[in-house]
Structure formats: structure tokens, C-alpha cells
Design a protein around this motif. Sequence first.
Motif, short mmCIF file in Angstrom:
data_model
loop_
_atom_site.label_atom_id
_atom_site.label_comp_id
_atom_site.label_asym_id
_atom_site.label_seq_id
_atom_site.Cartn_x
_atom_site.Cartn_y
_atom_site.Cartn_z
N TYR A 74 13.81 -0.14 1.10
CA TYR A 74 12.70 -0.65 1.41
C TYR A 74 11.92 0.72 1.55
N GLN A 88 8.37 2.06 3.01
CA GLN A 88 7.01 0.99 4.69
C GLN A 88 6.03 2.12 4.01
N GLU A 98 1.36 -1.25 7.41
CA GLU A 98 2.33 -3.13 6.23
C GLU A 98 3.80 -2.25 6.42
N GLY A 99 4.57 -3.57 6.07
CA GLY A 99 6.42 -4.00 6.17
C GLY A 99 6.32 -3.31 4.68
N PRO A 100 8.30 -3.52 5.32
CA PRO A 100 8.94 -2.40 4.29
C PRO A 100 8.93 -4.10 3.12
N LEU A 130 10.63 -4.10 0.01
CA LEU A 130 12.41 -3.96 -1.10
C LEU A 130 11.73 -3.26 -2.52
N LEU A 159 7.82 6.02 4.48
CA LEU A 159 9.13 5.82 5.14
C LEU A 159 9.58 5.31 4.00
N LEU A 195 13.63 3.12 3.51
CA LEU A 195 14.46 2.54 4.91
C LEU A 195 15.67 2.62 3.63
#
Lengths: 113, 111
Positions: B35, B37, B41-43, B45, B86, B88
Amino acid sequence: DTAVSQTPKYLVTQMGNDKSIKCEQNLGHDTMYWYKQDSKKFLKIMFSYNNKELIINETVPNRFSPKSPDKAHLNLHINSLELGDSAVYFCASSPGQLARGYTFGSGTRLTVV
Amino acid sequence: TQLLEQSPQFLSIQEGENLTVYCNSSSVFSSLQWYRQEPGEGPVLLVTVVTGGEVKKLKRLTFQFGDARKDSSLHITAAQPGDTGLYLCAGPSGNTGKLIFGQGTTLQVKP
């Protein structure tokens, strides 16, 4: 159209207060989640519901109570807020229990003062 | 307990450089996801890798799943400022849909 929407985006409140965060998804997914992201950006699962049924309840204080009125909604209520509850809370959904890709909301930044 | 460890934790590079981010575990995973990010905001995919040894490409991003399904890597070619964020990695734990996440790699690409 927003796929997973959370409200509010920001929440600043005093210690001891009770607050709720709402989440709705329009993807038709069966499973919804609450994750907490700490100040080091680490994401940790809190709860998961599948078709309104609680299936994951990690080690979370009883002050946190999720509620899913239907499979498109998953709300999080927090009682007696503490300083350590300050974090970003993310709602997410996925099309089943087989850990396919999540769709995340944009998060709720909770600050307890 | 399944754990995912990412390295490096922070990466600051100039536009045009290449980089690789690693995601390692001592446990076998049925699949791994990556993911990205962005702040506030949200991660989101990027990819799911399922088969040991699998390589997937997404424009300048190349994802690889280790043969033993215990590790994965993300390689970015000719990084651009828009790649800043970021990153993940995540893998399923059990059969309840739960994902566990690595601690993330913060990438900054300077123009």
C-alpha cells in the motif's frame, strides 16, 4: 463517489469525554474493519465485522465499542477518552474474509487534550 | 506471532534515482500486499502478490514475492516527487480477513 467515508476527519476533545466516529462504505463489501495508526505510523487492527457480526476483537480496552447497524456501516464509540487514545483511526472494508485488498477511508485524527 | 519488518524505515533520494524497499518475515504468508499512504489520507492498495517468485510491474514500480513466500520487495525506477509517501507491506493473519502491517517505509523524493 467516495468508496469508504469516515466522519469526522478531525476530532479534538477533552479527557473523559465520549465520542463517536462513523464509517460507511458503498462498495457492497461484506467485511469492515477499524484500525488504529499510532504516531510512528504503525497500523494495528482493532475490530472487524462480517455482515454485521463481530469476528475480530483484538486486545482493545472496553471503552471502545464498535457497532454495525448493517453491512455498509461500522461505527466506533469511545467512552472516557484518555490521552493515549490520540491517534488516527481508519475504517476499511474488503470483499470477504480472505484478506483481499482493503479499501481504506481517509482517517479520523483524534486528539485528546 | 507473525511479524513483518520493513527496511529501510526512511529514505530520502533525488528525483531520478532508483530504490528498493524490503519486507521480511520469519513466517510464510499466503500472499502479501503493498500500500501507499499519502499525508492525510488512508493507505491505497498498489498490488497483491500471491505466488512464490512472482514479479508484478506497475509502471515504474516492480514488486517481487520471495520464493519461500516469507519476503517481498518493491523497486522503484527513476523515482519522481509524486512517489513520495509511506509504503506499507501487509499480509493476512489467519482466515478472518485480518491483515498485519509492516511498520512502513517513508520515502521522500526531492526534485
